[in-house]
Write an enzyme that holds these catalytic residues in place. Structure first.
Site, PDB file in Angstrom:
ATOM      1  N   GLY A 238       0.820  -1.211   0.000  1.00 62.02           N
ATOM      2  CA  GLY A 238       0.000   0.000   0.000  1.00 62.02           C
ATOM      3  C   GLY A 238       0.849   1.254   0.000  1.00 62.02           C
TER       4      GLY A 238
ATOM      5  N   ARG B 266       0.391   5.919  -1.846  1.00 62.18           N
ATOM      6  CA  ARG B 266      -0.186   7.199  -1.439  1.00 62.18           C
ATOM      7  C   ARG B 266      -0.248   7.271   0.072  1.00 62.18           C
ATOM      8  NH1 ARG B 266      -6.710   6.619  -2.793  1.00 62.18           N
ATOM      9  NH2 ARG B 266      -7.152   5.005  -1.235  1.00 62.18           N
TER      10      ARG B 266
ATOM     11  N   TYR C 258     -12.071  -2.528  12.355  1.00 64.52           N
ATOM     12  CA  TYR C 258     -10.711  -2.038  12.101  1.00 64.52           C
ATOM     13  C   TYR C 258      -9.912  -1.999  13.407  1.00 64.52           C
ATOM     14  CZ  TYR C 258      -7.078   1.414  10.869  1.00 64.52           C
ATOM     15  OH  TYR C 258      -5.894   2.080  10.669  1.00 64.52           O
TER      16      TYR C 258
ATOM     17  N   ALA D 190     -10.417  -3.704  16.128  1.00 62.83           N
ATOM     18  CA  ALA D 190     -10.160  -5.071  16.580  1.00 62.83           C
ATOM     19  C   ALA D 190      -9.025  -5.701  15.787  1.00 62.83           C
ATOM     20  CB  ALA D 190     -11.431  -5.901  16.446  1.00 62.83           C
ATOM     21  N   ALA D 191      -9.005  -5.456  14.470  1.00 65.25           N
ATOM     22  CA  ALA D 191      -7.948  -6.007  13.627  1.00 65.25           C
ATOM     23  C   ALA D 191      -6.585  -5.431  13.990  1.00 65.25           C
ATOM     24  CB  ALA D 191      -8.263  -5.747  12.159  1.00 65.25           C
TER      25      ALA D 191
END
Length: 259
Positions: free
Chosen positions: A12, A15, A148, A150-151
């Site tokens: 990723g 950007r 999100y 929790a991840a």
């Protein structure tokens, strides 16, 4: 240069925070590869050098395996992996189907695990490092982005366990990020006044920049952090001012109570 000749992969990395991380590694002398589903609007560049872009959907395990085979053939080594790819839309738990929340967990937890496992042989050979990009959302309630948060909490725990299992050949650490000003900040905080107001809630008085996050990632991947593994480095400008301090009506000069 401190990482001259090293090879770094930033997922990723086209950007926002990922591009800032890639630029920091370029400035440090590394050869940088970035991957994403879509090509960047402009090349990721710094210090007169350019990151190599590779088109890849990290959720496709077969494609990830093929990518790392090609990576080994092209670069011959991998010294650092930065698991930056992730993110989430704002969605209350009761307003989305289970499948939507599960996809958020997959992108922010399962994908970094799968990528790290695939990269491990190259990292082991180079005695390299993994840097997970975590979030303060994994350390406190995260309404509207619960899956999100929790991840990201799981990602930090994964990094600690991975650091023990893969030692001493591979170091694994996490950057726990607060709010970062990117080209998409207006979608979260509104206009310039909104961004400034949100930045004012941070003890250091502003949001972080992607390049500042990048410098922290370079530190964790470098020899300067040779004895740092299983650690979580907070990059959040001092955190968040406790709400009760502003809500309290007590005379602060006379009050001696603690919370």
């Amino acid at each position: 240069m401190e990482l001259d000749g090293r090879v770094v992969l930033v997922t990723g990395g086209t950007r926002g925070v990922g591009a800032g991380i890639a630029r920091a590694f370029l400035r440090a002398g590394a050869r940088v590869a970035v991957c994403a589903r879509r090509p960047p609007d402009a090349p990721v560049e710094a210090a007169g050098r350019t990151a190599d872009f590779h088109r890849l959907d990290l959720r496709e395990t077969g494609a990830v395996r093929e990518f790392f085979t090609a990576l080994a053939e092209r670069y011959g080594r991998l010294d650092a992996l930065v698991n930056n790819a992730g993110g989430t839309p704002y969605r209350l738990l009761g307003e989305g189907e289970v499948e939507r929340h599960a996809r958020v967990v997959e992108l922010n937890l399962t994908v970094p695990l799968a990528v790290s496992l695939t990269a491990r042989p190259m990292l082991h050979a180079a005695r390299g490092a993994v840097v997970m990009i975590g979030s303060v959302s994994g350390t406190r309630p995260s309404p509207g982005t619960a899956a999100y948060g929790a991840a990201k909490a799981g990602l930090e725990q994964l990094a600690r366990s991975m650091a023990v299992e893969w030692a001493p050949e591979v170091r694994v650490n996490t950057l726990v990020l607060g709010m970062v000003r990117t080209e998409l900040s207006h979608l979260h905080y509104g206009d310039e006044a909104g961004v400034a107001a949100v930045g004012g809630t941070v003890p250091l008085g502003r949001l972080a920049t992607p390049d500042e996050v990048g410098e922290a990632a370079v530190f964790l991947a470098s020899e300067r952090a040779a004895y740092v593994s299983g650690a979580s480095l907070l990059v959040h400008g001092g955190g968040e001012r406790p709400a009760f301090l502003d809500a309290s009506t007590a005379n602060k000069e006379e009050s001696h109570g603690t919370v």
